[in-house]
Design a protein around this motif. Sequence first.
Motif, PDB file in Angstrom:
ATOM      1  N   THR A 146       0.845  -1.191   0.000  1.00 56.18           N
ATOM      2  CA  THR A 146       0.000   0.000   0.000  1.00 56.18           C
ATOM      3  C   THR A 146       0.879   1.240   0.000  1.00 56.18           C
ATOM      4  O   THR A 146       2.004   1.200   0.514  1.00 56.18           O
ATOM      5  CB  THR A 146      -0.932   0.002   1.226  1.00 56.18           C
ATOM      6  OG1 THR A 146      -1.842   1.105   1.157  1.00 56.18           O
ATOM      7  CG2 THR A 146      -0.158   0.071   2.534  1.00 56.18           C
ATOM      8  N   SER A 174      -3.627  -2.933  -1.490  1.00 57.86           N
ATOM      9  CA  SER A 174      -4.740  -2.057  -1.161  1.00 57.86           C
ATOM     10  C   SER A 174      -5.358  -1.531  -2.454  1.00 57.86           C
ATOM     11  O   SER A 174      -4.708  -1.504  -3.506  1.00 57.86           O
ATOM     12  CB  SER A 174      -4.265  -0.879  -0.306  1.00 57.86           C
ATOM     13  OG  SER A 174      -3.443  -0.012  -1.070  1.00 57.86           O
ATOM     14  N   SER A 176      -5.926   1.469  -3.153  1.00 54.79           N
ATOM     15  CA  SER A 176      -5.183   2.652  -3.588  1.00 54.79           C
ATOM     16  C   SER A 176      -3.934   2.283  -4.368  1.00 54.79           C
ATOM     17  O   SER A 176      -3.496   3.022  -5.258  1.00 54.79           O
ATOM     18  CB  SER A 176      -4.811   3.519  -2.379  1.00 54.79           C
ATOM     19  OG  SER A 176      -4.048   2.780  -1.440  1.00 54.79           O
ATOM     20  N   SER A 203      -8.593  -1.570   2.012  1.00 56.00           N
ATOM     21  CA  SER A 203      -7.510  -0.845   2.692  1.00 56.00           C
ATOM     22  C   SER A 203      -6.708  -1.835   3.522  1.00 56.00           C
ATOM     23  O   SER A 203      -7.177  -2.947   3.817  1.00 56.00           O
ATOM     24  CB  SER A 203      -8.066   0.269   3.586  1.00 56.00           C
ATOM     25  OG  SER A 203      -8.878  -0.285   4.614  1.00 56.00           O
TER      26      SER A 203
END
Length: 327
Positions: A146, A174, A176, A203
């Motif tokens: 992440t 993750s 992101s 997440s």
Amino acid sequence: MSEDDRSAHLLRLGLSKSESVAYLAMLDTGPTTVPALARRLDQAPLDTERALARLSRLGLVASHGPDGSRIAPIEPSIGLGHLANARTAELQQAHLAAMDAYRTFRRQVHPQAVDHLVEVVTGPQIVERIMQVEDAAATEVLRFDTPPWHTGGTPNPIEIRNLERGVAYRIVYSKSAVENGDYYACNIRPCIAAGEQARVLQSLPVKLGVFDQQLAIVSMAFGDAEVNDSMLLVHPSSLLRALTGLFETSWRSAYPLHFGERVPPALRPIQRRILELLGSGVTDETIAELLGISRRTLSRQLEQLNRAADATTRFQLALYAARKGWI
């Protein structure tokens, strides 16, 4: 192998320069006398005698001839084996001495740290230690991936090399990380193509790497990283076991990011990849960007998938895809 190479190997085993030169010269001449060998080596007879005396103690040369006045090389396996064992013992002693010195340093510099349990790494040493640890992995690497990335979100050639030599990788990304187009293109996709097993969660609580279940690297995830640019190295302990358990729990609940190379006959390769990315939870705009297609092309492919599944919602599409073995 050249004579220089042979001499270098003998030096590594613990022979001196004069001893290795004398031994190699005798392999060329056969049985000889001390004066003759000294002349051949262009050295004083006393120096030659000293070299031969040690070679004799090591079992590499022996007296030869009826009166024992000549000396000859003998089969070297036993003598060289003794030398190799001696070097191994010396290296082990050096290793123990270095570890003892480092423990002393740790107690002096970080007296509050729990010895043998946790190291704190900060600043420019972070990237160096990450690369050292991963390069030394022998069997398995587990990772929470992440942002932000200490290595700058660049390609990971160490992982590619490790995968080629049989190290297993299981990575939980993750959302992101997957949404970052540059990172997806230069890091995630090449590693998956090389054999990495990848899954995704919305997440992740921390940035984590577990190497051979012997060492864990822990650092802060996105929110805390700016105020705490540090990394922990966790050695075998109950804490390491807990971190490994955290990874396994997350792995079981994560969604596969890559379903393998087989594409069901009912799908085109791009449709298979669309289904993979839909499961990661990223937006349509991100999916189009990651696949390098337009939003219009993505919409057309989704329409075809929905028609094939007789679905009006993505939930229905997912159920149908699971029943048909598309995912």
